[in-house]
Design an enzyme around this catalytic site. Sequence first.
Site, short mmCIF file in Angstrom:
data_model
loop_
_atom_site.label_atom_id
_atom_site.label_comp_id
_atom_site.label_asym_id
_atom_site.label_seq_id
_atom_site.Cartn_x
_atom_site.Cartn_y
_atom_site.Cartn_z
N ASP A 180 1.48 -0.78 -12.35
CA ASP A 180 1.56 -1.65 -11.17
C ASP A 180 1.13 -3.05 -11.60
O ASP A 180 -0.05 -3.30 -11.83
CB ASP A 180 0.64 -1.13 -10.06
CG ASP A 180 1.15 0.14 -9.41
OD1 ASP A 180 1.88 0.90 -10.08
OD2 ASP A 180 0.83 0.38 -8.24
N LYS A 243 6.32 -3.73 -4.39
CA LYS A 243 5.11 -3.30 -3.69
C LYS A 243 4.52 -4.48 -2.95
O LYS A 243 4.52 -5.61 -3.45
CB LYS A 243 4.13 -2.75 -4.74
CG LYS A 243 2.74 -2.37 -4.23
CD LYS A 243 1.90 -1.83 -5.39
CE LYS A 243 0.44 -1.65 -5.02
NZ LYS A 243 -0.37 -1.16 -6.16
N LYS A 279 6.80 0.37 -2.11
CA LYS A 279 5.42 0.84 -1.96
C LYS A 279 4.62 -0.12 -1.09
O LYS A 279 4.28 -1.21 -1.53
CB LYS A 279 4.76 0.98 -3.33
CG LYS A 279 3.29 1.44 -3.28
CD LYS A 279 2.70 1.60 -4.67
CE LYS A 279 1.22 1.91 -4.63
NZ LYS A 279 0.63 2.07 -5.99
#
Length: 343
Positions: A180, A243, A279
């Site tokens: 991430d 995300k 996400k």
Amino acid sequence: MNMTSKTPSLRRAQGEADIVREDSASAGHPRNSVQPYDAAAFEHLRINLSAAEKRVTTLKGRRSVKKDAQAAWLLKAITCIDLTTLSGDDTPQRVRRLCAKAANPVRADLLEALGMQARGLTTGAVCVYHRFVKTAVEALEGKNIPVAAVSTGFPAGLNPHALKLKEIEASVRDGAAEIDIVITREHVLTGNWEALHREMRDFRQACGEAHVKAILATGELKTLRNVAKASMVCMMAGADFIKTSTGKESVNATPLVSLVMLRMIRQYQEMTGIKVGYKPAGGVATAKDVLEYQVLMKEELGDDWLQPDLFRVGASSLLADIERQLEHHVTGRYSAFNRHAIG
């Protein structure tokens, strides 16, 4: 504790949210790849704020998920959770407890009452700082649960670029299957889209076989138009997921910003034929919250985006509330929140 099984009707409800966990290798869609920078793909983007706000407001009334169907959706949500600990006081012991909870996210008695004890229910991943990647990988050995590492100077993303790439490479060497990353917000705020594309491209290349989630930190991008453009550029540069947030910003995931990002995912798929995951992270703390995001995913992108290879939720306390709601579904009684520790 006297519990009545809800198995037959719950299985009927699984038509709405099948509980079988899929991984990306069996999902039947190709991984995203780096596309050439093309400003024409996003420079015209405009956001109709009033229409977007209306869409988000009306979504809540479009689909009612209750009783057995709600339990099925919540069980599906568990398979999409990136169970996370990103605190300054993290320890190996805390990470190992988190991994144990990821492998057994719901109490065995509740799973038995729901007819789910043989389904191998786990969370989608465990997400930690680089320091604890090896600890998590060892704790999850044989569990088929990937470890995700936050990287690139998380959460601010202001480390030198070369150090960011080395951090990614180190996490991959330690066994992280997902990375991430955080983008440099300056590139967005100054309109330097080519720099953002180059940065994201380099991150993707450093990840190798590990999947990469691009954290936009939407609460710091000022406008929804910036969110839309950043989403498109990161996907163009090879992001497997986009995300919302690090969870450390003052404003994190919201349905409105999620709608904008999902529309960009849909547009990117129309352009390339590639499905990119989504996400939300930060502020998704209750079962009610995650149901709202699941409905949004289904309404905007369809059933494929209810699976963990295309939908993840970054969360810590969410799992405890889901387990609490499942206990209420089984017994008709609410238990204290502190009886459902996350790890």
